[in-house]
Design a protein around this motif. Structure first.
Motif, PDB file in Angstrom:
ATOM      1  N   SER A 176       0.922  -1.230  -0.054  1.00 37.05           N
ATOM      2  CA  SER A 176       0.075  -0.026  -0.026  1.00 37.05           C
ATOM      3  C   SER A 176       1.064   1.263  -0.004  1.00 37.05           C
ATOM      4  CB  SER A 176      -1.089   0.164   1.118  1.00 37.05           C
ATOM      5  OG  SER A 176      -1.526   1.184   1.254  1.00 37.05           O
ATOM      6  N   TRP A 177       2.077   1.326   0.754  1.00 40.34           N
ATOM      7  CA  TRP A 177       3.017   2.415   0.811  1.00 40.34           C
ATOM      8  C   TRP A 177       3.561   2.605  -0.198  1.00 40.34           C
ATOM      9  CZ3 TRP A 177       8.625   2.427   1.999  1.00 40.34           C
ATOM     10  CH2 TRP A 177       9.035   3.752   2.441  1.00 40.34           C
ATOM     11  N   PHE A 178       3.979   1.479  -0.932  1.00 41.16           N
ATOM     12  CA  PHE A 178       4.818   1.352  -2.205  1.00 41.16           C
ATOM     13  C   PHE A 178       3.790   2.154  -3.360  1.00 41.16           C
ATOM     14  CE2 PHE A 178       7.483  -2.715  -1.493  1.00 41.16           C
ATOM     15  CZ  PHE A 178       8.366  -1.995  -0.309  1.00 41.16           C
ATOM     16  N   TYR A 179       2.750   1.725  -3.504  1.00 40.77           N
ATOM     17  CA  TYR A 179       1.935   2.427  -4.567  1.00 40.77           C
ATOM     18  C   TYR A 179       1.646   3.702  -4.244  1.00 40.77           C
ATOM     19  CZ  TYR A 179       1.331  -2.016  -7.174  1.00 40.77           C
ATOM     20  OH  TYR A 179       1.445  -2.933  -7.817  1.00 40.77           O
ATOM     21  N   GLU A 180       1.659   4.018  -3.030  1.00 42.47           N
ATOM     22  CA  GLU A 180       1.432   5.498  -2.538  1.00 42.47           C
ATOM     23  C   GLU A 180       2.547   6.341  -3.119  1.00 42.47           C
ATOM     24  OE1 GLU A 180       0.455   6.194   1.443  1.00 42.47           O
ATOM     25  OE2 GLU A 180      -1.284   5.111   1.391  1.00 42.47           O
ATOM     26  N   LEU A 181       3.572   6.002  -2.887  1.00 40.01           N
ATOM     27  CA  LEU A 181       4.853   6.669  -3.272  1.00 40.01           C
ATOM     28  C   LEU A 181       5.112   6.579  -4.679  1.00 40.01           C
ATOM     29  CD1 LEU A 181       7.569   5.724  -0.679  1.00 40.01           C
ATOM     30  CD2 LEU A 181       6.458   8.122  -1.064  1.00 40.01           C
ATOM     31  N   LEU A 182       4.702   5.502  -5.486  1.00 36.08           N
ATOM     32  CA  LEU A 182       4.719   5.648  -6.780  1.00 36.08           C
ATOM     33  C   LEU A 182       4.043   6.725  -7.396  1.00 36.08           C
ATOM     34  CD1 LEU A 182       4.304   1.927  -8.177  1.00 36.08           C
ATOM     35  CD2 LEU A 182       6.253   3.467  -8.536  1.00 36.08           C
ATOM     36  N   GLU A 183       2.877   7.144  -6.773  1.00 36.08           N
ATOM     37  CA  GLU A 183       2.163   8.225  -7.460  1.00 36.08           C
ATOM     38  C   GLU A 183       2.593   9.393  -6.986  1.00 36.08           C
ATOM     39  OE1 GLU A 183       0.046   7.639  -9.945  1.00 36.08           O
ATOM     40  OE2 GLU A 183       0.356   5.435  -9.546  1.00 36.08           O
ATOM     41  N   GLU A 184       2.975   9.394  -5.803  1.00 35.28           N
ATOM     42  CA  GLU A 184       3.360  10.673  -5.270  1.00 35.28           C
ATOM     43  C   GLU A 184       4.571  11.229  -5.612  1.00 35.28           C
ATOM     44  OE1 GLU A 184       5.033  12.205  -0.732  1.00 35.28           O
ATOM     45  OE2 GLU A 184       3.450  10.548  -0.647  1.00 35.28           O
ATOM     46  N   LYS A 185       5.501  10.470  -5.747  1.00 37.32           N
ATOM     47  CA  LYS A 185       7.014  10.681  -6.252  1.00 37.32           C
ATOM     48  C   LYS A 185       7.043  10.684  -7.912  1.00 37.32           C
ATOM     49  CE  LYS A 185       8.117  11.802  -2.126  1.00 37.32           C
ATOM     50  NZ  LYS A 185       8.358  12.992  -1.689  1.00 37.32           N
ATOM     51  N   ASN A 186       5.989  10.064  -8.437  1.00 37.45           N
ATOM     52  CA  ASN A 186       6.116  10.045 -10.048  1.00 37.45           C
ATOM     53  C   ASN A 186       6.911   8.956 -10.317  1.00 37.45           C
ATOM     54  OD1 ASN A 186       5.084  10.532 -12.505  1.00 37.45           O
ATOM     55  ND2 ASN A 186       6.546  12.134 -13.051  1.00 37.45           N
ATOM     56  N   PHE A 187       7.260   7.940  -9.758  1.00 40.86           N
ATOM     57  CA  PHE A 187       8.269   6.868 -10.220  1.00 40.86           C
ATOM     58  C   PHE A 187       7.454   5.850 -11.252  1.00 40.86           C
ATOM     59  CE2 PHE A 187      11.393   8.923  -7.826  1.00 40.86           C
ATOM     60  CZ  PHE A 187      12.440   7.922  -7.961  1.00 40.86           C
ATOM     61  N   ASP A 188       8.022   4.941 -11.740  1.00 46.04           N
ATOM     62  CA  ASP A 188       7.419   4.022 -12.804  1.00 46.04           C
ATOM     63  C   ASP A 188       7.277   2.566 -12.103  1.00 46.04           C
ATOM     64  OD1 ASP A 188       7.344   5.834 -15.114  1.00 46.04           O
ATOM     65  OD2 ASP A 188       9.542   5.799 -14.888  1.00 46.04           O
ATOM     66  N   PHE A 189       8.384   2.093 -11.523  1.00 49.04           N
ATOM     67  CA  PHE A 189       8.204   0.637 -11.176  1.00 49.04           C
ATOM     68  C   PHE A 189       8.813   0.496  -9.712  1.00 49.04           C
ATOM     69  CE2 PHE A 189       8.189   0.379 -15.785  1.00 49.04           C
ATOM     70  CZ  PHE A 189       7.196  -0.551 -15.998  1.00 49.04           C
ATOM     71  N   ILE A 190       8.437  -0.505  -9.155  1.00 41.54           N
ATOM     72  CA  ILE A 190       8.966  -1.016  -7.785  1.00 41.54           C
ATOM     73  C   ILE A 190       9.577  -2.407  -7.893  1.00 41.54           C
ATOM     74  CG2 ILE A 190       8.663  -1.505  -5.514  1.00 41.54           C
ATOM     75  CD1 ILE A 190       6.232   0.223  -5.419  1.00 41.54           C
ATOM     76  N   LEU A 191      10.771  -2.428  -7.528  1.00 43.98           N
ATOM     77  CA  LEU A 191      11.818  -3.750  -7.861  1.00 43.98           C
ATOM     78  C   LEU A 191      12.027  -4.285  -6.429  1.00 43.98           C
ATOM     79  CD1 LEU A 191      12.334  -2.182 -10.534  1.00 43.98           C
ATOM     80  CD2 LEU A 191      14.555  -3.038 -10.549  1.00 43.98           C
ATOM     81  N   THR A 192      11.719  -5.695  -6.449  1.00 43.72           N
ATOM     82  CA  THR A 192      11.966  -6.169  -5.275  1.00 43.72           C
ATOM     83  C   THR A 192      12.999  -7.448  -5.439  1.00 43.72           C
ATOM     84  OG1 THR A 192      10.268  -8.183  -5.107  1.00 43.72           O
ATOM     85  CG2 THR A 192       9.653  -6.020  -4.493  1.00 43.72           C
ATOM     86  N   ALA A 193      13.664  -8.097  -4.153  1.00 42.50           N
ATOM     87  CA  ALA A 193      14.564  -8.842  -4.294  1.00 42.50           C
ATOM     88  C   ALA A 193      14.385 -10.368  -4.249  1.00 42.50           C
ATOM     89  CB  ALA A 193      15.622  -8.543  -3.416  1.00 42.50           C
ATOM     90  N   HIS A 194      12.872 -10.875  -4.592  1.00 46.66           N
ATOM     91  CA  HIS A 194      12.648 -12.187  -4.548  1.00 46.66           C
ATOM     92  C   HIS A 194      13.383 -13.054  -5.691  1.00 46.66           C
ATOM     93  CE1 HIS A 194       9.013 -10.149  -2.912  1.00 46.66           C
ATOM     94  NE2 HIS A 194       8.920 -11.283  -2.246  1.00 46.66           N
TER      95      HIS A 194
END
Length: 436
Positions: free
Chosen positions: A105-123
């Protein structure tokens, strides 16, 4: 490993070029390696770190470690703290599920707020194997057996082809520091039991077990894609979309040798869980239904109707005042005075403007509603009898609106006008009401 990783990014994720990327970094081995790898690529990156406050001072130590590393390497970093245990208790969730809900939920909020494109995780590959076994022990379909997706909406997992052994070797070769999570050593959690007790046995039986697993999962993914393609083709033959509703033709459905599998494929995303009840609907009585949190599946003669559950209360009423020309909610209605009458559908009525009294009221129908159907010369009829004559389904009945003037029905909207408000030879003003 870096060369292999670079080739993987170029071949599998070419769309990441020139994009703004968030890296989810816990401070552990996997995420610190992911961060180190991306520092060597020409990408615009920033780091996200969640402090779930589950391990006391250790959690704050992780946060400080990530912040210090980013500051020393001039990497933008965003951190947050969650009261994970309180959230889990409030919403009756396990700690792991609560943490996942809070994190994404926090990740997606920051995507919009900071105008970033993707989130990368280390799975990575071992995570994928553990997830596969967890799903297998709980009972799962192809979705569970195909494991963690490399790409899911705006979440990217670029380390999935790499094993924990490869990642550890890379970290040691490049003198990468990381934080050990003490909870990973405990067998309190199912994932840790699988990691510490089961997977070593499987690797002892076959030292190349992880490679064999990845091949198997690749075959399963191909099978899943084939099933999805077949599902789409059959859906086009069986289903018809009508606004927000989907109608499934039961005659066509029952011709399929394994229609239950198709129903599961089509309905799974709508939150249903009572699958035996759904399968019973196919042969059940007309009018029976199965509900999920937001949708219903209704048996109506030889049709299954999937529809969203209305959020509008049956008791809710909406006033329409004089001189209003357009109504946009809960229906789209247009009001205008005209000189001529051209009736070409049930979506338009013409009434004597001097017979109605404002404000008009738009509401859902009630069981005892009675009106005078247009053309029946003053004879009354229950609205429920009209529905029966029109062979409306339960969902169609629930979606029907009534337009009233001083508690008298002017229009069963979209179905039948009331005789009492019709145009006569003495009419001076004609009001056209149209459902758009």
């Amino acid at each position: 490993m870096f060369s292999k990783f670079q080739d993987h990014i170029i071949s599998r994720f070419p769309f990441l070029e020139d994009k703004k990327l968030f890296l989810a970094v816990s401070g552990g081995l996997d995420s610190m390696v992911l961060l180190h790898l991306f520092q060597q690529l020409p990408s615009e990156i920033a780091v996200l770190h969640c402090n779930f406050q589950l391990r006391g001072l250790e959690s704050f130590g992780d946060q400080e470690f990530v912040q210090n590393y980013c500051n020393q390497n001039n990497i933008p970093v965003f951190t947050t703290q969650f009261d994970t245990k309180a959230f889990a208790e409030d919403y009756k969730l396990s700690t792991q599920v609560a943490a996942r809900e809070l994190r994404y939920s926090w990740f997606y909020e920051l995507l919009e707020e900071k105008n970033f494109d993707f989130i990368l995780t280390a799975h990575h590959a071992d995570d994928n194997l553990e997830t596969f076994i967890i799903n297998l022990t709980r009972g799962t379909g192809l979705d569970g057996l195909t494991g963690i997706p490399e790409e899911n909406d705006r979440i990217i997992r670029p380390l999935l082809p790499f094993s924990r052994e490869e990642i550890l070797k890379y970290a040691k070769e490049n003198a990468i520091e990381w934080r050990e999570d003490s909870s990973n050593a405990s067998n309190k959690y199912l994932r840790n039991k699988i990691r510490h007790d089961l997977i070593p046995i499987l690797k002892e039986i076959n030292p190349n077990f992880l490679d064999a697993f990845q091949k198997t999962q690749s075959y399963l993914q191909e099978s899943k894609e084939m099933v999805e393609d077949a599902s789409i083709m059959i859906y086009q033959q069986v289903a018809k979309e009508d606004g927000e509703d989907i109608h499934f033709d039961l005659k066509q459905l029952k011709k399929l040798p394994n229609y239950k599998s198709y129903l599961y494929q089509w309905l799974n995303e709508f939150g249903f869980s009572a699958w035996n009840d759904i399968y019973d609907l196919v042969e059940g009585q007309s009018g029976k239904q199965v509900l999920s949190a937001e949708f219903r599946l209704l048996k109506n003669r030889e049709t299954l109707i999937l529809s969203p559950i209305s959020e509008i209360s049956e008791k809710e009423e909406f006033e329409i005042h004089e001189n209003v020309t357009d109504v946009n909610f809960p229906l789209n209605l247009k009001f205008c005075q005209v000189n001529d009458i051209i009736v070409d559908s049930n979506k338009v009525i013409f009434v004597d403007a001097e017979k109605i009294r404002f404000p008009l009221v738009l509401r859902k129908w009630n069981e005892g509603d009675v009106f005078h159907p247009f053309g029946m010369q003053g004879k009354s009829k229950k609205v429920s009898k009209l529905f029966k004559d029109e062979k409306l389904s339960l969902i169609e009945k629930e979606k029907t609106w009534i337009l009233c003037s001083e508690n008298q029905i002017v229009w069963v909207v979209g179905i039948r006008q009331d005789e009492r408000f019709k145009i006569e030879n003495t009419t001076n003003k004609i009001l056209k009401i149209e459902l758009q």
